[in-house]
Design a protein around this motif. Sequence first.
Motif, PDB file in Angstrom:
ATOM      1  N   UNK A   1     153.064  11.604  52.781  1.00  0.00           N
ATOM      2  CA  UNK A   1     151.603  11.390  52.119  1.00  0.00           C
ATOM      3  C   UNK A   1     150.554  10.838  53.038  1.00  0.00           C
ATOM      4  N   UNK A   2     151.109   9.851  54.005  1.00  0.00           N
ATOM      5  CA  UNK A   2     150.176   9.447  54.949  1.00  0.00           C
ATOM      6  C   UNK A   2     149.528  10.641  55.928  1.00  0.00           C
ATOM      7  N   UNK A   3     150.413  11.397  56.376  1.00  0.00           N
ATOM      8  CA  UNK A   3     150.086  12.529  57.399  1.00  0.00           C
ATOM      9  C   UNK A   3     149.011  13.586  56.384  1.00  0.00           C
TER      10      UNK A   3
ATOM     11  N   UNK B   1     145.862  11.718  56.707  1.00  0.00           N
ATOM     12  CA  UNK B   1     145.304  11.912  58.131  1.00  0.00           C
ATOM     13  C   UNK B   1     144.757  13.079  58.364  1.00  0.00           C
ATOM     14  N   UNK B   2     145.520  13.964  58.047  1.00  0.00           N
ATOM     15  CA  UNK B   2     144.707  15.616  58.393  1.00  0.00           C
ATOM     16  C   UNK B   2     143.454  15.847  57.654  1.00  0.00           C
ATOM     17  N   UNK B   3     143.076  15.082  56.580  1.00  0.00           N
ATOM     18  CA  UNK B   3     141.874  15.212  55.763  1.00  0.00           C
ATOM     19  C   UNK B   3     140.778  14.119  56.015  1.00  0.00           C
ATOM     20  N   UNK B   4     141.241  13.006  56.336  1.00  0.00           N
ATOM     21  CA  UNK B   4     140.394  11.670  56.518  1.00  0.00           C
ATOM     22  C   UNK B   4     140.398  11.281  58.028  1.00  0.00           C
ATOM     23  N   UNK B   5     139.324  10.762  58.215  1.00  0.00           N
ATOM     24  CA  UNK B   5     138.978  10.176  59.618  1.00  0.00           C
ATOM     25  C   UNK B   5     139.488   8.626  59.537  1.00  0.00           C
ATOM     26  N   UNK B   6     140.704   8.255  59.863  1.00  0.00           N
ATOM     27  CA  UNK B   6     141.239   7.103  59.543  1.00  0.00           C
ATOM     28  C   UNK B   6     141.107   6.075  60.972  1.00  0.00           C
TER      29      UNK B   6
END
Length: 474
Positions: free
Chosen positions: A39-41, A44-49
């Motif tokens: 879920x984290x990946x 991370x693929x969609x949001x700039x964390x």
Amino acid sequence: MKKVLVVEDEKLIRQGITAMIKRSGVPVEEVIECNNGIAAMDILAKEQIDVMFTDIRMPKMNGIELVQAMQELDNPPLAVAISGYDDFSYAVEMMRHGVREYILKPVERDKLKTILEKLDAEINHRIEDKEKLDALDNQLLKYMLRDKASTDDNTMLLAQTLTREVGEAYVVVVTEPVSNAHIHAGITLKAIMGCNVYILPADSLKQLQGIRYIGVSDVYSVVTDLKKAYEQAFNRRIEAFLQNMSVVDCDLPAVPEELIKTATKLTEENAISARVQMMGADKPKELKKEWDGFFIAAVRGQIPANDFLKTIDTFALKLEAVHKLKLSEELAHPLVTDCLDNYREGFMEFIFSKQQELCQILEVDQTALKINEAITFINENYASDLNMAVVSNHISMNYSLFSTEFKNVTGTNFITYVKDLRMGEAKRLLSDTDLKVNEISAKVGYDNEKHFMKSFKAYVGVSPSEFRKNALRG
């Protein structure tokens, strides 16, 4: 920092960490939660964390696998491991894969705050360094585009910047300065010759969809061609402006030389001076005809781009010198506007409004001059048979208009003004000379002595003889 991601499979611990982050005093715009590495990946693929806190032991994808996987991202976040005492060896392994800090469970508020402050400072330094680097790169690019010589070292830096930002092949795009372009890839340079300049990857031209009146260069691949590409795009931007074309990405067909010659007179200095002089004359039709001819020739391509810009610049200088009028920033620099149609509309609106103002001022000035001429005539001829018809005819002004304007200028009406002059002179003659009353009456414009004596007493309060006695006593 903007966004923090908390990855923890135990809900209460995850919510507790989120609460501590929000109460830490470190500015964070958003905290996102999830319960496993997969879920984290996705996040991370969609949001700039900016920062990610992750547990080590989790189902589906553990913390070590998550940290390894996120290294493939273009801009992975700063990672913090959350570990139990018996997971310390895993924490060390994660540190080898780039994890910046680790926190032992149970998580302590002060420890978490200290780590957040440290990472926030690092992020801010990164942003500042990037801004400084971008500013330096942009200055070098602007310096080069403005026809400045560039050293080999600067050229190498620019080459590195171009390769990093746009890849091996690029195009230059020039737009109006207030363009609503939302271009994300490449390099943006603002305020170059009154335009925005974009250096884009050659394969990203889809970003230009919906942007109008722009100039696009051919595709180039080396930094030494950058100035050539810019000049090409800039010239095409001018053509897009003049021709009211959405995009010009190639050289337009040349206009026959004989057609250009027929429009040459429209850009000559004497023609520009004539338009300036017409601003102060009540000739709106003639002025419109002159400017319409200029703009129509520009749209047809009969006026070269540089000649068009030079004509507007010369007109602006002469207009200020002759009439003390300044064109607005948008009108003085045509390329600030998107296209010629819109520029022409604003320009002609300005021209006619200012011409009307100038003519009104001139009319007021001419009226004032005529009234002053009338006052001079009255002062020199009040002893004669003078009336308003004689004076208004003398200055060639309508009788009723003269009556109104005379009062506007002098503050009194014609009859009162003449009477003041005559009585003032009569008092002087009674006080300073031995002339008889009938002689004085004639000298101040009265052909009837009784009428003079009656008027004098009504004006002064005493008869002429009594006034002379009082003056002698004084």
